[in-house]
Design a protein around this motif. Structure first.
Motif, PDB file in Angstrom:
ATOM      1  N   ILE A 162      -8.216 -26.713  78.153  1.00  0.00           N
ATOM      2  CA  ILE A 162      -9.254 -26.643  79.187  1.00  0.00           C
ATOM      3  C   ILE A 162      -9.016 -25.439  80.095  1.00  0.00           C
ATOM      4  O   ILE A 162      -9.942 -24.684  80.406  1.00  0.00           O
ATOM      5  CB  ILE A 162      -9.283 -27.955  80.006  1.00  0.00           C
ATOM      6  N   THR A 163      -7.771 -25.240  80.490  1.00  0.00           N
ATOM      7  CA  THR A 163      -7.441 -24.130  81.390  1.00  0.00           C
ATOM      8  C   THR A 163      -7.682 -22.788  80.716  1.00  0.00           C
ATOM      9  O   THR A 163      -8.232 -21.865  81.331  1.00  0.00           O
ATOM     10  CB  THR A 163      -5.989 -24.249  81.873  1.00  0.00           C
ATOM     11  N   ARG A 164      -7.305 -22.658  79.446  1.00  0.00           N
ATOM     12  CA  ARG A 164      -7.561 -21.405  78.720  1.00  0.00           C
ATOM     13  C   ARG A 164      -9.054 -21.093  78.677  1.00  0.00           C
ATOM     14  O   ARG A 164      -9.465 -19.941  78.833  1.00  0.00           O
ATOM     15  CB  ARG A 164      -7.014 -21.489  77.303  1.00  0.00           C
ATOM     16  N   ALA A 165      -9.864 -22.118  78.469  1.00  0.00           N
ATOM     17  CA  ALA A 165     -11.323 -21.914  78.431  1.00  0.00           C
ATOM     18  C   ALA A 165     -11.834 -21.453  79.792  1.00  0.00           C
ATOM     19  O   ALA A 165     -12.728 -20.603  79.869  1.00  0.00           O
ATOM     20  CB  ALA A 165     -12.028 -23.201  78.003  1.00  0.00           C
ATOM     21  N   ILE A 166     -11.260 -21.975  80.850  1.00  0.00           N
ATOM     22  CA  ILE A 166     -11.716 -21.607  82.203  1.00  0.00           C
ATOM     23  C   ILE A 166     -11.272 -20.200  82.578  1.00  0.00           C
ATOM     24  O   ILE A 166     -12.068 -19.414  83.095  1.00  0.00           O
ATOM     25  CB  ILE A 166     -11.205 -22.635  83.235  1.00  0.00           C
ATOM     26  N   VAL A 167     -10.012 -19.857  82.326  1.00  0.00           N
ATOM     27  CA  VAL A 167      -9.515 -18.538  82.742  1.00  0.00           C
ATOM     28  C   VAL A 167      -9.953 -17.427  81.796  1.00  0.00           C
ATOM     29  O   VAL A 167      -9.907 -16.259  82.165  1.00  0.00           O
ATOM     30  CB  VAL A 167      -7.985 -18.513  82.940  1.00  0.00           C
ATOM     31  N   ASP A 168     -10.368 -17.792  80.587  1.00  0.00           N
ATOM     32  CA  ASP A 168     -10.953 -16.834  79.642  1.00  0.00           C
ATOM     33  C   ASP A 168     -10.126 -15.555  79.497  1.00  0.00           C
ATOM     34  O   ASP A 168     -10.639 -14.454  79.586  1.00  0.00           O
ATOM     35  CB  ASP A 168     -12.382 -16.509  80.062  1.00  0.00           C
TER      36      ASP A 168
END
Length: 109
Positions: free
Chosen positions: A9-15
């Motif tokens: 989820i965090t990887r998707a948010i920080v892109d």
């Protein structure tokens, strides 16, 4: 991140704009997982600690809370969503830490 789900989820948010490190390897049991001294030191140097916050990763909670008390920003995700409550056993009425199983519950409050 403590768990792979929170890491995803965090990887998707920080892109790609920040490095995301997940403490637990795939298939690790978050209820009994422990981290190494090297990982604990890495947590202490973090720019942000993202963790479940609803008792899922109790085996490393002290490792998460110590840097948080020293000023490392932390995000207990479970406190920011509307998790499903347990309906039976000793935990009846308490929020379940597996909030990602209900996408509607993951909407921030």
């Amino acid at each position: 991140m403590t768990t792979n789900i929170l890491g995803d989820i965090t990887r998707a948010i920080v892109d790609g704009q920040a490095q995301v490190t997940v403490l637990m390897k795939p298939n690790a049991d978050p209820h009994s997982f422990g981290i190494s001294a090297q990982q604990a030191a890495e947590v202490e140097r973090s720019g942000l600690i993202v963790y479940n916050g609803l008792g899922l990763e109790e085996g490393i909670l002290h490792t998460v809370r110590a840097p948080e008390q020293s000023g490392v920003p932390a995000l207990p995700v479970g406190e920011r969503v509307d998790p499903i409550s347990y309906t039976s056993d000793d935990a009846a009425g308490k929020p379940g830490p597996h909030f990602w199983t209900d996408p509607a519950a993951c909407a921030p409050r």
